[in-house]
Scaffold this active site. Structure first.
Site, PDB file in Angstrom:
ATOM      1  N   HIS A 113      -0.502   5.105   4.610  1.00 48.52           N
ATOM      2  CA  HIS A 113      -1.307   4.299   3.684  1.00 48.52           C
ATOM      3  C   HIS A 113      -2.160   3.317   4.459  1.00 48.52           C
ATOM      4  O   HIS A 113      -1.657   2.396   5.117  1.00 48.52           O
ATOM      5  CB  HIS A 113      -0.411   3.540   2.707  1.00 48.52           C
ATOM      6  CG  HIS A 113      -1.171   2.866   1.605  1.00 48.52           C
ATOM      7  ND1 HIS A 113      -1.887   3.570   0.664  1.00 48.52           N
ATOM      8  CD2 HIS A 113      -1.342   1.552   1.291  1.00 48.52           C
ATOM      9  CE1 HIS A 113      -2.455   2.721  -0.191  1.00 48.52           C
ATOM     10  NE2 HIS A 113      -2.138   1.503   0.176  1.00 48.52           N
TER      11      HIS A 113
ATOM     12  N   GLN B  22     -10.056  -3.226   5.640  1.00 50.72           N
ATOM     13  CA  GLN B  22      -9.327  -4.487   5.611  1.00 50.72           C
ATOM     14  C   GLN B  22      -8.891  -4.946   7.005  1.00 50.72           C
ATOM     15  O   GLN B  22      -8.464  -6.094   7.175  1.00 50.72           O
ATOM     16  CB  GLN B  22      -8.132  -4.387   4.671  1.00 50.72           C
ATOM     17  CG  GLN B  22      -8.542  -4.247   3.218  1.00 50.72           C
ATOM     18  CD  GLN B  22      -7.388  -4.129   2.250  1.00 50.72           C
ATOM     19  OE1 GLN B  22      -6.244  -4.444   2.582  1.00 50.72           O
ATOM     20  NE2 GLN B  22      -7.669  -3.668   1.046  1.00 50.72           N
TER      21      GLN B  22
ATOM     22  N   TYR C 262     -11.345   3.655  -1.245  1.00 46.37           N
ATOM     23  CA  TYR C 262     -12.062   3.349  -2.484  1.00 46.37           C
ATOM     24  C   TYR C 262     -13.364   2.597  -2.258  1.00 46.37           C
ATOM     25  O   TYR C 262     -14.084   2.302  -3.218  1.00 46.37           O
ATOM     26  CB  TYR C 262     -11.165   2.572  -3.462  1.00 46.37           C
ATOM     27  CG  TYR C 262     -10.552   1.292  -2.955  1.00 46.37           C
ATOM     28  CD1 TYR C 262     -11.277   0.118  -2.883  1.00 46.37           C
ATOM     29  CD2 TYR C 262      -9.214   1.257  -2.580  1.00 46.37           C
ATOM     30  CE1 TYR C 262     -10.718  -1.053  -2.441  1.00 46.37           C
ATOM     31  CE2 TYR C 262      -8.627   0.084  -2.134  1.00 46.37           C
ATOM     32  CZ  TYR C 262      -9.378  -1.071  -2.069  1.00 46.37           C
ATOM     33  OH  TYR C 262      -8.806  -2.237  -1.618  1.00 46.37           O
TER      34      TYR C 262
ATOM     35  N   HIS D 210      -0.962   3.672  -5.956  1.00 44.62           N
ATOM     36  CA  HIS D 210      -0.245   2.399  -5.866  1.00 44.62           C
ATOM     37  C   HIS D 210       0.658   2.283  -7.083  1.00 44.62           C
ATOM     38  O   HIS D 210       0.224   2.536  -8.212  1.00 44.62           O
ATOM     39  CB  HIS D 210      -1.213   1.214  -5.903  1.00 44.62           C
ATOM     40  CG  HIS D 210      -2.059   1.043  -4.686  1.00 44.62           C
ATOM     41  ND1 HIS D 210      -3.408   0.769  -4.742  1.00 44.62           N
ATOM     42  CD2 HIS D 210      -1.761   1.074  -3.363  1.00 44.62           C
ATOM     43  CE1 HIS D 210      -3.903   0.630  -3.526  1.00 44.62           C
ATOM     44  NE2 HIS D 210      -2.918   0.823  -2.667  1.00 44.62           N
TER      45      HIS D 210
ATOM     46  N   GLU E 160       3.659  -2.662  -7.210  1.00 44.97           N
ATOM     47  CA  GLU E 160       3.601  -3.563  -6.061  1.00 44.97           C
ATOM     48  C   GLU E 160       3.883  -5.004  -6.464  1.00 44.97           C
ATOM     49  O   GLU E 160       4.487  -5.763  -5.709  1.00 44.97           O
ATOM     50  CB  GLU E 160       2.228  -3.478  -5.390  1.00 44.97           C
ATOM     51  CG  GLU E 160       2.103  -4.353  -4.153  1.00 44.97           C
ATOM     52  CD  GLU E 160       0.761  -4.214  -3.449  1.00 44.97           C
ATOM     53  OE1 GLU E 160       0.591  -4.847  -2.396  1.00 44.97           O
ATOM     54  OE2 GLU E 160      -0.109  -3.461  -3.940  1.00 44.97           O
TER      55      GLU E 160
ATOM     56  N   HIS F 145       4.149   1.667  -2.184  1.00 43.68           N
ATOM     57  CA  HIS F 145       4.850   0.401  -2.351  1.00 43.68           C
ATOM     58  C   HIS F 145       6.157   0.617  -3.121  1.00 43.68           C
ATOM     59  O   HIS F 145       7.216   0.387  -2.549  1.00 43.68           O
ATOM     60  CB  HIS F 145       3.994  -0.689  -3.000  1.00 43.68           C
ATOM     61  CG  HIS F 145       2.768  -1.024  -2.208  1.00 43.68           C
ATOM     62  ND1 HIS F 145       2.819  -1.441  -0.891  1.00 43.68           N
ATOM     63  CD2 HIS F 145       1.445  -0.982  -2.527  1.00 43.68           C
ATOM     64  CE1 HIS F 145       1.603  -1.637  -0.443  1.00 43.68           C
ATOM     65  NE2 HIS F 145       0.734  -1.360  -1.410  1.00 43.68           N
TER      66      HIS F 145
ATOM     67  N   ASP G 234      -1.322  -0.217   5.572  1.00 38.87           N
ATOM     68  CA  ASP G 234      -2.001  -0.819   4.428  1.00 38.87           C
ATOM     69  C   ASP G 234      -3.135  -1.753   4.837  1.00 38.87           C
ATOM     70  O   ASP G 234      -4.219  -1.309   5.190  1.00 38.87           O
ATOM     71  CB  ASP G 234      -0.964  -1.522   3.555  1.00 38.87           C
ATOM     72  CG  ASP G 234      -1.481  -1.848   2.161  1.00 38.87           C
ATOM     73  OD1 ASP G 234      -2.679  -1.671   1.896  1.00 38.87           O
ATOM     74  OD2 ASP G 234      -0.678  -2.279   1.315  1.00 38.87           O
TER      75      ASP G 234
END
Length: 465
Positions: free
Chosen positions: A61, A66, A126, A241, A244, A278, A329
């Protein structure tokens, strides 16, 4: 990918869940394992490796963009700070990144993941469209420009990549639209399926694609059913997801009368293709339902700790037999050793016990039980048939440095325990993907260029240091 058949010999290798000595490893011309022989002296035509060999893992994942935000959300000037406030700040980055910047960010990340012991990453992707939310499209570049930026970065590093274009259609339960700051994410089932097919048809080495649904709040029932209809029986991974945040659980209960995992299992019949990312907040009956479906769970201890998500029921998931894999992540952590350490340490802190994941009389080593669970669970999230030092799997592996500080002087049987719980530095020297070296003595041939491009990109985004 044709690598030419070859043989490797290691003084030790992690085979069948344990260390075995003098291992001859055979790689076929497609870069996959064809067989192993333990207790075999090194033949003259084998490449002798300098240290013990252990499988790499799949990073199941990733949100590559990020990586440019890691370390930039660790201040609280006023009020409360939680996942939702972090998300609002992260969106500010998402609205600015160009394809060229994304490639620079991803190349740096993927190099770090390679150094962290991963040789395949599942990109939960995304960030699709232009900064104003319009499609890149035929008049202003390839519609999948951001996807190809990621694929180019992975190719530059030599890392395997599973692209997961994400269905992201709603801001929340019972909401028909996205928020303005989610405009770059907009997609429906037909767009996601077309993107996945396009990526799979590209014929690029080490690239494949599945599909993903952002979450039950962002992909409503009609969206999920439409994507299931399009995918049909196709053998590809489906990620989502799930559970979470406690607020997500409460919102799902209010909208559907069920908690997220319970609603997913009762309404959409997930199977072994599904990966629940998650799975942090669960009840025992939900764990039982997921395990019965054959779906896997992806745990991201570094990010879940950083965001204050909470602790998953690790003993419950291990006991259930549901496949487990790891994800980095948001990339505040970028190596599986640290992820495994914190997976166990979180449980120790929460339960005030030691060696929570160990299984007395069957697998007393905490590190071995966690590593083997994640090794076995690595193939399905990436849409692969097998993973590790097993015939038919891609010939990916790590060569440990037995002189590294966390391993020095340990008995052979304790190397994995030392690696996970006593190492404070990277303990492998070489990393191989499909039988080819991508890191040698910890270095990558394109490393200087990758680091320079990343530094320039960060200066563009955040200003010069």
């Amino acid at each position: 990918m044709n690598t030419g058949a070859k043989q490797f010999w290691a003084p030790q290798a992690w085979l069948d869940g344990r260390w075995q000595g003098q291992v001859l490893m055979h790689v076929n011309s497609s870069g996959h394992w064809s067989g192993f022989e333990a207790g075999r002296p090194a033949p003259d035509d084998a490449l002798r490796l300098d240290g013990p060999v252990i499988p790499s893992l799949v990073d199941a994942h990733s949100h590559a963009f990020q990586r440019a935000f890691a370390g930039l959300a660790e201040r609280r000037e006023a009020g409360d700070d939680d996942f939702w406030s972090w998300r609002d700040r992260m969106y500010g980055l998402a609205l600015r990144i160009t394809p060229a910047q994304l490639q620079a960010i991803a190349a740096q990340l993927y190099l770090e993941l390679l150094k962290g012991g991963y040789t395949q990453v599942c990109e939960f992707h995304y960030l699709q469209h232009r900064e104003d939310g319009s499609a890149y499209g035929p008049n202003n570049g390839d519609e999948l420009a951001m996807s190809w930026a990621l694929a180019d970065a992975a190719a530059q590093v030599g890392l395997g990549l599973t692209m997961l274009p994400v269905l992201y259609a709603h801001a929340g339960f019972a909401q028909a639209e996205l928020r303005p700051d989610q405009r770059r994410f907009a997609s429906d089932a037909d767009w996601v399926w077309a993107a996945s097919r396009h990526l799979n048809s590209a014929g690029r080495p080490l690239l494949n694609a599945g599909v993903a649904l952002h979450s039950l709040r962002a992909a409503h029932a009609e969206d999920i059913r439409r994507l299931q209809q399009l995918v049909g029986d196709a053998d590809l991974p489906i990620h989502i997801h799930i559970s979470e945040q406690q607020q997500e659980v409460a919102d799902c209960l209010a909208a559907t009368g069920q908690r997220p995992m319970a609603w997913l299992c009762s309404e959409f019949a997930p199977d072994a293709r599904w990966q629940l990312v998650h799975a942090t907040h669960s009840l025992p009956e939900e764990i039982d339902a997921v395990a019965a479906s054959g779906a896997g769970v992806v745990i991201c201890p570094g990010t879940e700790g950083n965001l204050g998500d909470g602790l998953c029921d690790l003993p419950g998931w291990l006991a259930s037999g549901a496949p487990i894999s790891l994800g980095s992540d948001s990339h505040v952590t970028r190596g599986w050793v640290e992820e495994l350490r914190w997976l166990e340490y979180g449980q120790r802190l929460g339960l005030r016990q030691r060696n929570v994941a160990a299984q007395p009389r069957r697998e007393p080593s905490t590190a071995a039980r966690l590593f083997e669970a994640c090794r076995r669970g690595s193939a399905a999230p990436a849409g692969l048939d097998s993973w590790g030092l097993v015939p038919g799997a891609r010939a990916d592996f790590l060569v440990l440095d037995a002189q590294a500080s966390g391993l020095l002087g340990l008995p052979a049987a304790s190397l994995l325990d030392g690696l996970v719980f006593a190492s404070q530095e990277r303990a492998w020297q070489d990393v191989y993907v499909a039988g080819r070296p991508q890191l040698q003595q910890g270095r990558h041939p394109a490393e200087e260029r990758i680091r320079a491009d990343f530094a320039a990109c960060m200066a563009e985004l955040w200003g010069k240091p």
